[in-house]
Every structure is written in C-alpha cells, then in structure tokens.
Write a protein that holds these residues in place. Structure first.
Motif, PDB file in Angstrom:
ATOM      1  N   UNK A  45       2.814  -2.641   7.160  1.00 12.10           N
ATOM      2  CA  UNK A  45       3.655  -2.334   6.113  1.00 12.10           C
ATOM      3  C   UNK A  45       4.400  -1.065   6.655  1.00 12.10           C
ATOM      4  N   UNK A  46       4.505  -0.754   7.847  1.00 12.42           N
ATOM      5  CA  UNK A  46       4.897   0.681   8.448  1.00 12.42           C
ATOM      6  C   UNK A  46       6.429   0.884   8.453  1.00 12.42           C
ATOM      7  N   UNK A  47       6.824   1.887   8.643  1.00 11.82           N
ATOM      8  CA  UNK A  47       8.341   2.156   8.749  1.00 11.82           C
ATOM      9  C   UNK A  47       8.661   2.080  10.181  1.00 11.82           C
ATOM     10  N   UNK A 120       4.068   7.815   1.103  1.00 11.71           N
ATOM     11  CA  UNK A 120       4.852   7.495  -0.255  1.00 11.71           C
ATOM     12  C   UNK A 120       4.417   6.233  -0.760  1.00 11.71           C
ATOM     13  N   UNK A 121       4.045   5.260   0.097  1.00 10.60           N
ATOM     14  CA  UNK A 121       3.933   4.031  -0.463  1.00 10.60           C
ATOM     15  C   UNK A 121       2.524   3.512  -1.242  1.00 10.60           C
ATOM     16  N   UNK A 122       1.912   4.608  -1.451  1.00 12.86           N
ATOM     17  CA  UNK A 122       0.720   4.258  -1.941  1.00 12.86           C
ATOM     18  C   UNK A 122       0.690   3.784  -3.408  1.00 12.86           C
ATOM     19  N   UNK A 123       1.839   3.889  -4.154  1.00 13.67           N
ATOM     20  CA  UNK A 123       2.097   3.509  -5.462  1.00 13.67           C
ATOM     21  C   UNK A 123       3.094   2.318  -5.435  1.00 13.67           C
ATOM     22  N   UNK A 124       3.181   1.608  -6.694  1.00 11.95           N
ATOM     23  CA  UNK A 124       4.055   0.441  -6.681  1.00 11.95           C
ATOM     24  C   UNK A 124       3.576  -0.953  -6.564  1.00 11.95           C
ATOM     25  N   UNK A 125       4.366  -1.806  -7.084  1.00 14.38           N
ATOM     26  CA  UNK A 125       4.044  -3.326  -7.169  1.00 14.38           C
ATOM     27  C   UNK A 125       3.831  -3.998  -5.821  1.00 14.38           C
ATOM     28  N   UNK A 126       4.386  -3.480  -4.608  1.00 11.14           N
ATOM     29  CA  UNK A 126       4.257  -4.402  -3.536  1.00 11.14           C
ATOM     30  C   UNK A 126       3.369  -3.914  -2.442  1.00 11.14           C
ATOM     31  N   UNK A 127       2.439  -2.766  -3.099  1.00 11.45           N
ATOM     32  CA  UNK A 127       1.375  -2.663  -1.877  1.00 11.45           C
ATOM     33  C   UNK A 127       0.050  -2.583  -2.528  1.00 11.45           C
ATOM     34  N   UNK A 129      -2.410  -0.908  -1.409  1.00 12.80           N
ATOM     35  CA  UNK A 129      -2.835   0.498  -0.911  1.00 12.80           C
ATOM     36  C   UNK A 129      -2.991   0.975   0.496  1.00 12.80           C
ATOM     37  N   UNK A 144       3.562  11.669  10.050  1.00 11.36           N
ATOM     38  CA  UNK A 144       4.519  10.694   9.557  1.00 11.36           C
ATOM     39  C   UNK A 144       5.882  10.773  10.534  1.00 11.36           C
ATOM     40  N   UNK A 145       5.527  10.011  11.615  1.00  4.27           N
ATOM     41  CA  UNK A 145       4.497   9.531  12.183  1.00  4.27           C
ATOM     42  C   UNK A 145       3.414  10.397  13.165  1.00  4.27           C
TER      43      UNK A 145
ATOM     44  N   UNK B 104       2.196 -13.345  -4.968  1.00  2.00           N
ATOM     45  CA  UNK B 104       2.999 -12.696  -6.129  1.00  2.00           C
ATOM     46  C   UNK B 104       2.812 -13.868  -7.114  1.00  2.00           C
ATOM     47  N   UNK B 117       7.088   0.272 -12.608  1.00  2.00           N
ATOM     48  CA  UNK B 117       6.541  -0.006 -11.469  1.00  2.00           C
ATOM     49  C   UNK B 117       5.002   0.475 -11.314  1.00  2.00           C
ATOM     50  N   UNK B 118       4.093  -0.553 -11.107  1.00  2.00           N
ATOM     51  CA  UNK B 118       2.523  -0.188 -11.087  1.00  2.00           C
ATOM     52  C   UNK B 118       1.999  -1.395 -10.360  1.00  2.00           C
ATOM     53  N   UNK B 119       0.718  -1.394  -9.972  1.00  3.94           N
ATOM     54  CA  UNK B 119       0.030  -2.263  -9.386  1.00  3.94           C
ATOM     55  C   UNK B 119      -0.008  -3.443 -10.279  1.00  3.94           C
ATOM     56  N   UNK B 177       6.656  -7.117   5.190  1.00  2.00           N
ATOM     57  CA  UNK B 177       6.505  -5.622   4.930  1.00  2.00           C
ATOM     58  C   UNK B 177       7.301  -5.130   3.780  1.00  2.00           C
ATOM     59  N   UNK B 179       7.731  -3.558   0.736  1.00  2.00           N
ATOM     60  CA  UNK B 179       7.148  -2.291   0.359  1.00  2.00           C
ATOM     61  C   UNK B 179       7.771  -1.898  -1.135  1.00  2.00           C
ATOM     62  N   UNK B 487      11.253  -3.407   9.072  1.00  2.00           N
ATOM     63  CA  UNK B 487      10.960  -2.558   8.071  1.00  2.00           C
ATOM     64  C   UNK B 487      12.270  -2.172   7.267  1.00  2.00           C
TER      65      UNK B 487
END
Lengths: 173, 491
Positions: A45-47, A120-127, A129, A144-145, B104, B117-119, B177, B179, B487
């Motif tokens: 899941x990198x950029x 910046x992607x440590x939070x959120x529904x899609x990851x 961690x 970065x990178x 999902x 937005x959360x885990x 990917x 994200x 990406x």
C-alpha cells in the motif's frame, strides 16, 4: 556498434559515502550468506516512491548487485522481504502468503514511513496498520521515501545485527 | 453551498435524452458523488475540446440511472460510488465491488457522512472469491498473475485468457492498495491535505499537489504570482521528464537491451539529483502551498539547472540514437495497439491518447501554470513504438519549456497569503500520465469532500484492449509503455 559507443563513453561519478557502505555490505554478506543476499519486494500500500528508489538501487548509478544484493522474482528464492507502504485490508492476505512462502530463517525490512508506522496512512478504515502489525519486522528504514543511500545503510544495519548475534552464538558454543 | 464552477442541474425527466445527446459530442471526465446533509448529489463533468460541461443531479433516494451504456468509462465510477455511498445504479450491468475487496464487511460504505473514519472489523478467514468474467471455449486457458508480481512493482491482478500464446482476453483487477485517501482528507485543514495529495502517487507528487492547490485557490479566489506559477511549471515539467525517462528505460529493459536502458537510467538519476538541489527532495515534495510555494528557489540554483539541461539535451539525444537498432524497433513496432476509436469512450488521456493520434493535452485545452506554447506530439498507430516516440519528444519539449520559464522568470512573492473560503471547485492538470482531476469542497474551513481522479484510473482500460491478439511475453512491454500508477488508481 556506433550507437553503443554513444552511451558507453561517459563514466558514472559515484557517491563516495555510498561506495563505502556498499563495501561494508559486501563483506557482511560474504560473512553471513557466503555469496549473496536475495531480497523480495512486497508493496502492501505504498505511494510508489519507495519502489522507484528500490529500482534506482539496481540501476547503473548505484548498481547494488555489485555488493551482493539481488532482488528476486519469487519469495521462495528470498532471504528477506522488503515491505513498502501501509498494510491495506485488500493486501493483507497476499502479504501473509508472500511471507509464508519464504524459506526460514528470513529477514523482514519495513521500508518508508508508511511501512514503519509513522506515515500519514496509519489511521483510517482501509489500513490495518504498518508492517509490524502483521509481520515480524527486523529493521525499520524510515523516510518519505528513504533515499537509495538510506536504504543501503538500513540493509547494512540488519546484517550488522545478524553478524553480532552470530559471533555471540559462536562464543557461547 | 457556493460553487466556483458553473453547474447545470439535470432534470430527471430529460436525463436520458440529454445523456444520449452528450454521448455524440462529449467525453466523460469524471462522475462522482457528494453527500449534502441527508441527500446525495451526483456530479457529471464532461469535456468537449476546450469546453467543460458540469452537471449535477440531486438524488431523492439512493438510486440513480446508469450512464455506462452511453459512456463505458462510467462503469468504474458507478461501481466506485456504489462502494463508497451504497447508491444503486439502474441499468448498471457490472455490480461487483470495486474498491472494497473480500475482507470488507457487507453493507459498509466508507464515504457516507454517518461513518466516522476509524479502524473497522473485517471478515475473518476470507478467501479470494472475486468473480472474474468467465471466458470459456476450446483451447482457452487462464493465467492468473498477481497481486504480487515478479519485479519491484506495485500490486494488481491480471487475469489472462489465452489461446496458445495469444491473449484472447485480459481482465485487470486493481485497488489492492486502497488506502482510503478521500475519506482521510475529510475534516482536515486544507493545508494538511497537501501532504495527502503528494501521497496519492509518488511520481506524480507535484502534479497532484499543484492540482489540489489550484482547486483551493479557485475556491478562495487567490491569484498566484507569476514567479510561483513559473516555479510550479518547472517542477511539473521536471516530474514529466523523470517519469518519461523511467518509461523509456523500462521499455528498453523489457525488450532485453539493458545496455541501451542504462543511459536513460543515468539521465533519470541526474534529474532526481537536480530535483534534490532545487527542492531538497528527490520527488520535489514539500514545496507546494495554497497561494504559491512553501519555499522559493534561489536564482543561482535555477541557473545551475538551466546549465545542466543544456548538456542533458545532448546526452538524451545520444541515448535515444543508441536504441534505434532493428532488434529494438522490431519489438516496439505494431505491439500493443490502442485504437483511436477507444480514446473518447474510455476517456483515455495523456501520451497514450496522443500516441493514438488524438490531439488532447490539458496544458493547452484547460490552461494553467506558465505554458505559453505546448507542442502536441502525435503518434499514428497507437502502438508501443508510438508511445516511445511521443514520450521521447515530450522530454525534449519539457526541457525547452523549463529553459524558457527560467529565462523569463520574474522576481515576486513566492506565495499570496489570503484567507481560505468555503465553496467547491474542480481543477485539471496534465500529469506525466495524462489528465488528472481534483475536486475539493470546503465547509466551515475544513475539507468536506475530496475527489481525485488520476490519469491512471482512466488508462487501465487501455491495457485491457491493447494486449488483445498480442502474445503473453509482450505484455510486460505493453504494460511498461503505459506505466500506470496503481497507487494513483487505488487511492
């Protein structure tokens, strides 16, 4: 042949610090693995900037193969895994399968801020961690990178740790 | 809410009639959804040459009419909206999830305002069960490739249906990917979002950051100084140069001529080092700001860049000459043809469209930055060779543009400081891979909705068509000639 002489005339000027790190790496690889260190890249899941810097390491300017590091096509051929990017839900299954496909003992390197858990992607529904949330990470190379030189220094750091462990085991036995 | 673009509200009764009229004359740039209170609004952005036609449709419930039959590229947009908001499209044939893969939970729609937005808890022990299009017949077998590929490359799945060595069908599945970039931006201060824009796709960091800032400047009615505009143009074109150089090298590698590729790789590394000299970042990150730039670039460094580019041109010319050998050209010629007729229905963009002979370029069609003259380089056949030639010419053009901008760059403030207003706006930028669209909506000073559509999102479909009738061993070459960003698609 005339066409070839067009591009073969100019020598690449190399970075001295990079060369020194590379020579150290070569010695460590000789000492631990005998011949070469084979790495498999895994993008979870990198950029894509981290991939670009890894590819740059293999190009003539850096040419990391000179020091005994090869990027291999299959995890089954690999001594270590380089994980880039945050771990997305969509990549989690493939990431675990890739790790399991590697023969033991195996090294895991987290490359870049997202893989290290500081991006910046440590939070959120899609990851899920970062790499260490699903795999046993041996070393983190933030950035970065991270630049090619930082990546090389990071790989060297893993080998230094292994070498130390190896010499301690040797003393104890 | 105040919009900074002119939208026509579409009438439900006349919807189908107006869509079938537009089908004859317009391209679909993007279709996306935004939630306003409890209601959903669909935004349709069409393009006809230099004209944009923006339309909205206010839904009364959670169903809408599909336009995928008239605009094939709408299929992915409608599937995306279905995943994000749970809106069903009448007439949409393909109802498979797009962004949200098997792990999902059912009924999960991350872009709904009711979801904070959360885990989340995903399904346990799921197996890959995506129903690929069934392709059957005598002698047909399937080659599943990915998501983890053999090279140092991003993940995606390619499902080849093959007869002998010839590709009969290819279905591409991406979004591995994913994200959650669009949701991540919501609620953020606009300036915090620049780093998110830069993380959409590493080698399009500048293009996406500029596109985001341009949308913000449109909303807040900020005029960027001529200097900042010029510097942005320089960085955008440097990004195009290193991106195209990587593609040229990749194509030559994939025809097994690494010596020829090495010259392009060395030139590319030189550009990365030039980027670092100018911006302290090899990917030119951390430079863009709303209203201009975070930092100025010293005149002396720009002078050095100009001098470097003079020698670069000569070296690049030699590198290109060195690969003009029959064993290379033979592999590129007639391989992976993208037919011109596909460009409009799929809204193919960038060098892929130009190599197929279609004269489109956002830099000329929807001007921004400091581009006084952008030569449009066209191919004829739309094959790998045409893409190689178009990208080669565009590198030389980008060098000329940069040198011209440096020569005429005025001294001025690097940034205009003005308050950020509420509203929404759309911006278009020609990234190395083609047209990129950003749409930002600001409510009470924070981001309410951020929609990004990169060139890669459109161009993936080009590969599915270009490989047909080619042999499997030519796939890497065809893929590399387009070099799309996973990406940038998966977000």
């Amino acid at each position: 042949m005339k066409a070839l002489s067009n591009i073969l005339t100019k020598k690449v000027t190399r970075d001295e610090e990079f060369e020194c790190l590379g020579i150290k790496l070569r010695k460590d690889i000789d000492c631990i693995f005998g011949r070469s260190l084979q790495l498999r890249e895994l993008d979870t899941g990198s950029d894509n900037a981290t991939e670009i810097e890894l590819v740059n390491l293999t190009t003539p300017y850096y040419d990391i193969e000179r020091f005994g590091v090869t990027f291999v096509a299959s995890p089954r051929h690999a001594d270590g895994l380089i994980v880039t990017g945050a771990i997305t839900h969509n990549m989690a299954i493939a990431a675990k399968k890739t790790y399991e496909a590697m023969p033991s003992p195996k090294i895991v390197i987290a490359l870049g801020d997202d893989a290290c858990g500081t991006g910046i992607f440590k939070e959120g529904y899609a990851v899920i961690g970062s790499a260490s949330d699903i795999l046993p990470v041996d070393v983190k190379i933030p950035g970065n990178p991270p630049s090619p030189k930082e990546i090389l220094a990071g790989i060297l750091a893993v080998l230094e740790t292994i070498k130390k462990k190896k010499s301690q085991q040797h003393l104890h036995s | 809410m105040k919009s900074n673009d002119n939208y026509t509200q579409m009438d439900e009764n006349k919807f189908e009639k107006s869509i079938s009229e537009l089908e004859k004359s317009h391209d679909l740039v993007c279709l996306f959804c935004a939630q306003q209170g409890k209601r959903f609004v669909l935004y349709y952005i069409f393009e006809k040459g230099k004209q944009l036609l923006m339309m909205t449709k206010h839904l009364t419930g959670t169903t809408a009419t599909s336009i995928a039959a008239q605009f094939p590229s709408a299929c992915w947009y409608e599937r995306e909206i279905r995943d994000g908001f749970g809106i069903e499209f009448d007439g949409l044939q393909d109802r498979r999830p797009l962004l949200l893969h098997e792990p999902y939970p059912d009924g999960f729609h991350p872009l709904l305002k009711s979801f904070k937005n959360q885990k989340i808890h995903t399904k346990k022990d799921v197996i890959d069960s995506y129903p690929f299009m069934p392709i059957t017949g005598e002698g047909i077998y399937h080659i599943p490739v990915g998501p983890v590929h053999a090279g140092i490359i991003e993940p995606g799945h390619f499902r080849f249906s093959v007869i002998g060595e010839t590709i009969f069908n290819l279905e591409i599945r991406v979004f591995y990917k994913h994200r959650g970039i669009e949701k991540l931006a919501e609620g953020k201060q606009p300036r915090e979002c620049i780093a998110i824009a830069e993380a959409i796709s590493g080698d399009e960091s500048v293009a996406n950051a500029v596109a985001f800032c341009m949308a913000m400047e449109k909303i807040s009615e900020i005029t960027v100084s001529a200097r900042a505009m010029g510097l942005r143009t320089i960085l955008l074109e440097l990004e195009r140069i290193y991106s195209h150089l990587g593609d040229l090298a990749g194509m030559i590698i994939d025809v097994a001529y690494p010596v020829g590729a090495s010259a392009f790789f060395i030139l590319r590394e030189d550009i990365f080092q030039l980027n670092e000299l100018l911006t302290d970042s090899r990917f030119m990150r951390g430079m863009m700001d709303i209203g201009g730039l975070k930092r100025d670039i010293e005149q002396d460094k720009l002078r050095q860049a100009g001098e470097f580019l003079t020698t670069f041109v000569q070296r690049f010319k030699k590198a290109v000459e060195a690969v003009q050998v029959p064993s290379v050209i033979d592999r590129l010629d007639n391989t992976g043809i993208v037919k011109r007729e596909l460009v409009r229905p799929l809204h193919l963009t960038g060098p892929i469209a130009r190599a197929a002979g279609v004269a489109i370029d956002t830099r000329r069609d929807h001007p921004y930055g400091d581009y006084s003259k952008v030569p449009i380089r066209l191919g004829e056949k739309g094959d790998v060779l045409s893409r190689f030639e178009v990208k080669t010419a565009e590198i030389s053009d980008a060098v000329a543009i940069i040198r011209q901008v440096i020569a005429s760059l005025p001294l001025a403030e690097r940034r205009a400081v003005l308050p950020i207003k509420d509203g929404d706006a759309c911006s278009l930028v020609e990234a190395a891979r083609g047209q990129t669209m950003h749409w930002v909506s600001i409510k009470k000073g924070v981001i309410d909705r951020y929609k990004v559509r990169t060139a890669s999102f459109c161009n993936w479909r080009a590969i599915e068509h270009a490989v047909l009738g080619n042999i499997v061993p030519d796939f890497p070459l065809i893929n590399k000639s387009m070099n799309l960003s996973y990406a940038g698609t998966d977000l």
